[in-house]
Design a protein around this motif. Structure first.
Motif, short mmCIF file in Angstrom:
data_model
loop_
_atom_site.label_atom_id
_atom_site.label_comp_id
_atom_site.label_asym_id
_atom_site.label_seq_id
_atom_site.Cartn_x
_atom_site.Cartn_y
_atom_site.Cartn_z
N VAL A 98 6.48 17.81 -14.23
CA VAL A 98 5.32 17.57 -13.38
C VAL A 98 5.54 16.32 -12.54
CG1 VAL A 98 2.83 17.13 -13.36
CG2 VAL A 98 3.80 18.62 -15.12
N ARG A 99 5.24 16.42 -11.25
CA ARG A 99 5.25 15.26 -10.36
C ARG A 99 3.82 14.72 -10.30
NH1 ARG A 99 9.41 16.68 -5.52
NH2 ARG A 99 9.07 14.49 -5.02
N LEU A 100 3.70 13.39 -10.44
CA LEU A 100 2.40 12.74 -10.45
C LEU A 100 2.37 11.69 -9.33
CD1 LEU A 100 2.42 12.26 -14.28
CD2 LEU A 100 0.87 13.79 -13.07
N PRO A 101 1.79 12.02 -8.17
CA PRO A 101 1.71 11.04 -7.08
C PRO A 101 0.91 9.82 -7.50
CG PRO A 101 1.17 13.24 -6.31
CD PRO A 101 1.22 13.30 -7.80
N LEU A 102 1.33 8.66 -7.02
CA LEU A 102 0.63 7.41 -7.30
C LEU A 102 0.00 6.90 -6.01
CD1 LEU A 102 3.38 5.71 -9.50
CD2 LEU A 102 1.22 6.72 -10.28
N ARG A 103 -1.07 6.14 -6.14
CA ARG A 103 -1.75 5.58 -4.99
C ARG A 103 -1.52 4.08 -4.95
NH1 ARG A 103 -7.77 7.11 -4.31
NH2 ARG A 103 -6.71 9.10 -4.35
N ARG A 104 -0.91 3.62 -3.87
CA ARG A 104 -0.65 2.19 -3.68
C ARG A 104 -1.75 1.63 -2.77
NH1 ARG A 104 5.01 1.21 -1.50
NH2 ARG A 104 5.54 1.66 -3.66
N HIS A 105 -2.41 0.57 -3.22
CA HIS A 105 -3.44 -0.10 -2.43
C HIS A 105 -2.80 -1.33 -1.80
CE1 HIS A 105 -6.48 2.46 -4.32
NE2 HIS A 105 -5.81 2.26 -5.44
N VAL A 106 -2.79 -1.38 -0.49
CA VAL A 106 -2.10 -2.45 0.25
C VAL A 106 -3.13 -3.23 1.06
CG1 VAL A 106 -0.32 -2.95 1.97
CG2 VAL A 106 -0.04 -1.01 0.41
N ASP A 107 -2.99 -4.56 1.03
CA ASP A 107 -3.77 -5.42 1.92
C ASP A 107 -2.89 -6.60 2.32
OD1 ASP A 107 -3.87 -7.35 -0.15
OD2 ASP A 107 -5.89 -6.76 -0.77
N ALA A 108 -3.47 -7.59 2.96
CA ALA A 108 -2.70 -8.73 3.47
C ALA A 108 -2.01 -9.52 2.37
CB ALA A 108 -3.63 -9.65 4.28
N ARG A 109 -2.49 -9.43 1.15
CA ARG A 109 -1.90 -10.19 0.03
C ARG A 109 -0.70 -9.49 -0.59
NH1 ARG A 109 -6.50 -9.84 -3.88
NH2 ARG A 109 -6.55 -7.81 -2.89
N GLY A 110 -0.60 -8.17 -0.41
CA GLY A 110 0.46 -7.40 -1.06
C GLY A 110 -0.06 -6.03 -1.44
N SER A 111 0.25 -5.59 -2.65
CA SER A 111 -0.18 -4.26 -3.05
C SER A 111 -0.50 -4.22 -4.55
CB SER A 111 0.88 -3.22 -2.73
OG SER A 111 2.04 -3.43 -3.52
N PHE A 112 -1.21 -3.17 -4.93
CA PHE A 112 -1.56 -2.91 -6.32
C PHE A 112 -1.42 -1.41 -6.55
CE2 PHE A 112 -4.59 -1.30 -9.40
CZ PHE A 112 -4.28 -2.06 -10.52
N MET A 113 -0.93 -1.04 -7.73
CA MET A 113 -0.78 0.37 -8.06
C MET A 113 -1.01 0.55 -9.56
SD MET A 113 2.42 2.82 -7.03
CE MET A 113 3.63 1.76 -7.78
N GLU A 114 -1.93 1.44 -9.91
CA GLU A 114 -2.10 1.81 -11.31
C GLU A 114 -1.05 2.86 -11.61
OE1 GLU A 114 -5.31 4.53 -13.17
OE2 GLU A 114 -6.10 2.48 -13.33
N CYS A 115 -0.17 2.59 -12.59
CA CYS A 115 0.97 3.46 -12.83
C CYS A 115 0.66 4.61 -13.78
CB CYS A 115 2.14 2.65 -13.37
SG CYS A 115 2.72 1.45 -12.14
N TRP A 116 -0.12 4.36 -14.79
CA TRP A 116 -0.54 5.46 -15.63
C TRP A 116 -1.73 5.04 -16.47
CZ3 TRP A 116 -0.61 6.08 -21.02
CH2 TRP A 116 -0.03 5.05 -21.76
N ARG A 117 -2.51 6.03 -16.82
CA ARG A 117 -3.65 5.85 -17.70
C ARG A 117 -3.59 6.98 -18.72
NH1 ARG A 117 -9.46 5.79 -15.09
NH2 ARG A 117 -8.33 4.45 -13.66
#
Length: 183
Positions: free
Chosen positions: A13-32
């Motif tokens: 299974v492929r599980l796309p991730l969502r990267r949140h980007v702003d002027a400071r950099g980025s954040f991504m929740e990798c798994w829950r």
């Protein structure tokens, strides 16, 4: 998060991730845990996380463990790879088939690799850093290596160098007709 089943290997299974980007950099929740279990339709317990760094043209694999087989939740932190999974489960409708997936840090996603599959990857970028969490600990006494260039499997590896860079263990991998499989 929406999962995408890879039809070539049952349970891959492929599980796309969502990267949140702003002027400071980025954040991504990798798994829950609850989301992963929901996507897979069963509870999952990850017990060990590994990180691998490899250079351009390195091919690692195809590895699996007979005892304490591992499912893997894999993602590329930096770089790009060709990831290959071979189904070694005789009870699976995709037994003996393989899937090839391009993964990169530019397009973040994870790959769920089920127990009973051999796994390997080829580094396409200058270097690649991978993180993978597994469902059982490393068991070196039962580790197996399936030959990366077995003619029966005919895996279409991407040519990035005249010959991939292999460890001695990977260069001495078993042929498909010699490899122990799972029920």
């Amino acid at each position: 998060m929406t999962s995408i089943a890879c039809e070539q290997v049952q349970g891959l299974v492929r599980l796309p991730l969502r990267r949140h980007v702003d002027a400071r950099g980025s954040f991504m929740e990798c798994w829950r845990e609850e989301q992963l279990s929901q996507h897979l339709g069963r509870a999952v317990r990850l017990v060990q996380e590994n990180q691998s760094e490899s250079l351009h043209g390195v091919l690692r694999g195809l590895h699996y463990q007979l005892e304490q087989p591992q499912a893997k939740l894999l993602r590329v932190i930096d770089g790009q790879i060709q990831d290959v999974v071979v189904d070694l489960r005789r009870s699976s409708p995709t037994f003996g088939q393989h899937a090839s997936v391009l993964l990169s840090s530019e397009h973040p996603e994870q790959l769920w690799i089920p127990e009973g599959c051999a796994h390997g990857f080829l580094v396409l970028s200058e270097r690649a850093v991978l993180s993978y969490a597994v469902t059982s600990v490393y068991h070196p006494a039962s580790e197996q290596v399936l030959r990366w260039d077995d003619p029966v499997l005919s895996i279409p590896w991407i040519r990035v160098t005249p010959e991939p860079l292999l460890s001695a263990k990977d260069a001495a991998g078993m042929r498909w007709d010699e490899a122990p499989t799972f029920p």
